[in-house]
Design a protein around this motif. Structure first.
Motif, PDB file in Angstrom:
ATOM      1  N   ARG A  56       0.732  -1.121  -0.058  1.00 38.54           N
ATOM      2  CA  ARG A  56       0.064  -0.035  -0.096  1.00 38.54           C
ATOM      3  C   ARG A  56       0.714   1.138  -0.117  1.00 38.54           C
ATOM      4  O   ARG A  56       0.619   2.097  -0.692  1.00 38.54           O
ATOM      5  CB  ARG A  56      -0.909   0.096   1.230  1.00 38.54           C
ATOM      6  CG  ARG A  56      -2.078  -1.009   1.059  1.00 38.54           C
ATOM      7  CD  ARG A  56      -3.211  -0.770   2.043  1.00 38.54           C
ATOM      8  NE  ARG A  56      -2.587  -0.996   3.548  1.00 38.54           N
ATOM      9  CZ  ARG A  56      -2.611  -2.283   3.988  1.00 38.54           C
ATOM     10  NH1 ARG A  56      -3.231  -3.358   3.582  1.00 38.54           N
ATOM     11  NH2 ARG A  56      -2.084  -2.533   4.932  1.00 38.54           N
ATOM     12  N   ASN A  57       2.165   1.087   0.806  1.00 44.97           N
ATOM     13  CA  ASN A  57       2.798   2.305   0.747  1.00 44.97           C
ATOM     14  C   ASN A  57       3.509   2.660  -0.434  1.00 44.97           C
ATOM     15  O   ASN A  57       3.436   4.037  -0.752  1.00 44.97           O
ATOM     16  CB  ASN A  57       3.728   2.383   1.771  1.00 44.97           C
ATOM     17  CG  ASN A  57       3.410   2.348   3.194  1.00 44.97           C
ATOM     18  OD1 ASN A  57       2.238   2.851   3.584  1.00 44.97           O
ATOM     19  ND2 ASN A  57       4.227   1.868   4.273  1.00 44.97           N
ATOM     20  N   LEU A  58       4.008   1.593  -1.188  1.00 39.30           N
ATOM     21  CA  LEU A  58       4.820   2.063  -2.484  1.00 39.30           C
ATOM     22  C   LEU A  58       3.665   2.324  -3.548  1.00 39.30           C
ATOM     23  O   LEU A  58       3.939   3.194  -4.457  1.00 39.30           O
ATOM     24  CB  LEU A  58       5.491   0.805  -2.961  1.00 39.30           C
ATOM     25  CG  LEU A  58       6.753   0.341  -2.181  1.00 39.30           C
ATOM     26  CD1 LEU A  58       7.371  -0.917  -2.634  1.00 39.30           C
ATOM     27  CD2 LEU A  58       7.535   1.696  -2.483  1.00 39.30           C
ATOM     28  N   GLY A  60       0.996   4.084  -3.099  1.00 35.54           N
ATOM     29  CA  GLY A  60       0.379   5.168  -2.889  1.00 35.54           C
ATOM     30  C   GLY A  60       1.334   6.277  -3.452  1.00 35.54           C
ATOM     31  O   GLY A  60       1.259   7.417  -4.025  1.00 35.54           O
ATOM     32  N   VAL A  61       2.835   5.970  -3.475  1.00 34.20           N
ATOM     33  CA  VAL A  61       3.959   6.822  -3.942  1.00 34.20           C
ATOM     34  C   VAL A  61       3.985   6.585  -5.495  1.00 34.20           C
ATOM     35  O   VAL A  61       4.058   7.475  -6.181  1.00 34.20           O
ATOM     36  CB  VAL A  61       5.255   6.571  -3.228  1.00 34.20           C
ATOM     37  CG1 VAL A  61       6.110   7.442  -3.872  1.00 34.20           C
ATOM     38  CG2 VAL A  61       4.896   6.962  -1.694  1.00 34.20           C
ATOM     39  N   LEU A  62       3.979   5.362  -5.929  1.00 35.11           N
ATOM     40  CA  LEU A  62       4.346   5.125  -7.419  1.00 35.11           C
ATOM     41  C   LEU A  62       3.311   4.714  -8.308  1.00 35.11           C
ATOM     42  O   LEU A  62       3.261   4.501  -9.364  1.00 35.11           O
ATOM     43  CB  LEU A  62       5.520   3.742  -7.180  1.00 35.11           C
ATOM     44  CG  LEU A  62       6.764   4.034  -6.583  1.00 35.11           C
ATOM     45  CD1 LEU A  62       7.322   2.596  -6.637  1.00 35.11           C
ATOM     46  CD2 LEU A  62       7.384   5.323  -7.352  1.00 35.11           C
ATOM     47  N   LYS A  64      -0.583   2.160  -8.197  1.00 36.17           N
ATOM     48  CA  LYS A  64      -0.714   0.897  -7.971  1.00 36.17           C
ATOM     49  C   LYS A  64      -0.091  -0.245  -8.761  1.00 36.17           C
ATOM     50  O   LYS A  64       0.733  -0.959  -8.044  1.00 36.17           O
ATOM     51  CB  LYS A  64      -2.416   0.616  -8.119  1.00 36.17           C
ATOM     52  CG  LYS A  64      -2.744  -0.481  -7.539  1.00 36.17           C
ATOM     53  CD  LYS A  64      -4.360  -0.689  -7.000  1.00 36.17           C
ATOM     54  CE  LYS A  64      -4.792  -1.780  -6.014  1.00 36.17           C
ATOM     55  NZ  LYS A  64      -6.326  -1.487  -6.278  1.00 36.17           N
ATOM     56  N   ARG A  66       2.711  -0.048 -10.528  1.00 35.90           N
ATOM     57  CA  ARG A  66       4.133  -0.086 -10.419  1.00 35.90           C
ATOM     58  C   ARG A  66       4.491  -0.525  -8.823  1.00 35.90           C
ATOM     59  O   ARG A  66       5.540  -1.341  -8.614  1.00 35.90           O
ATOM     60  CB  ARG A  66       4.638   1.153 -10.631  1.00 35.90           C
ATOM     61  CG  ARG A  66       6.393   1.372 -10.339  1.00 35.90           C
ATOM     62  CD  ARG A  66       6.950   2.321 -11.473  1.00 35.90           C
ATOM     63  NE  ARG A  66       8.277   2.565 -11.043  1.00 35.90           N
ATOM     64  CZ  ARG A  66       9.183   2.039 -11.484  1.00 35.90           C
ATOM     65  NH1 ARG A  66       8.979   0.674 -12.055  1.00 35.90           N
ATOM     66  NH2 ARG A  66      10.377   2.217 -11.313  1.00 35.90           N
ATOM     67  N   GLY A  67       3.743   0.081  -7.897  1.00 38.78           N
ATOM     68  CA  GLY A  67       4.091  -0.207  -6.360  1.00 38.78           C
ATOM     69  C   GLY A  67       3.586  -1.588  -6.035  1.00 38.78           C
ATOM     70  O   GLY A  67       4.485  -2.429  -5.620  1.00 38.78           O
ATOM     71  N   THR A  71       7.049  -4.219  -5.239  1.00 37.56           N
ATOM     72  CA  THR A  71       6.858  -5.016  -3.810  1.00 37.56           C
ATOM     73  C   THR A  71       7.104  -6.366  -4.007  1.00 37.56           C
ATOM     74  O   THR A  71       7.928  -6.995  -3.259  1.00 37.56           O
ATOM     75  CB  THR A  71       5.511  -4.969  -3.113  1.00 37.56           C
ATOM     76  OG1 THR A  71       5.434  -3.376  -3.015  1.00 37.56           O
ATOM     77  CG2 THR A  71       5.447  -5.451  -1.853  1.00 37.56           C
TER      78      THR A  71
END
Length: 99
Positions: A56-58, A60-62, A64, A66-67, A71
């Motif tokens: 969820r953190n990645l 949120g930044v990159l 959905k 790509r995050g 991960t």
């Protein structure tokens, strides 16, 4: 929602899990071996909740797609780096995933 459901969950909203794997999941890595986090299943819940939060953190930044991709590629690469001599438990997987 980020939790499993099944008939084995006895009709609970969280299925077999004690809590949904969301941002409010109460277990932390430091809880392993204490309280209700002393069984393999409970330790696995912490491992999964941590991976879900990382995702969820990645995302949120990159974004959905790509995050999620980054991960799960990191998890797979970490598993590949885990020495065969380590019993496949969370701390060993964590060490492999950490590089």
């Amino acid at each position: 929602m980020s939790h499993a459901t099944s008939s084995a969950g006895q009709g609970r909203r969280t299925g077999r899990r004690t809590h949904p794997y969301d941002a409010d999941y109460p277990g932390k890595f430091g809880d392993i071996g204490s309280g209700s986090y002393d069984s393999p299943h409970a330790v696995g819940e912490i491992w999964c909740a941590a991976l879900m939060q990382l995702t969820r953190n990645l995302a949120g930044v990159l974004g959905k797609p790509r995050g999620y991709a980054i991960t799960w590629q990191a998890v797979i690469d970490g598993i590949k780096l885990t020495p065969k001599s380590i019993i496949p438990r969370m701390p060993g997987r964590r060490l492999g995933s950490a590089g």
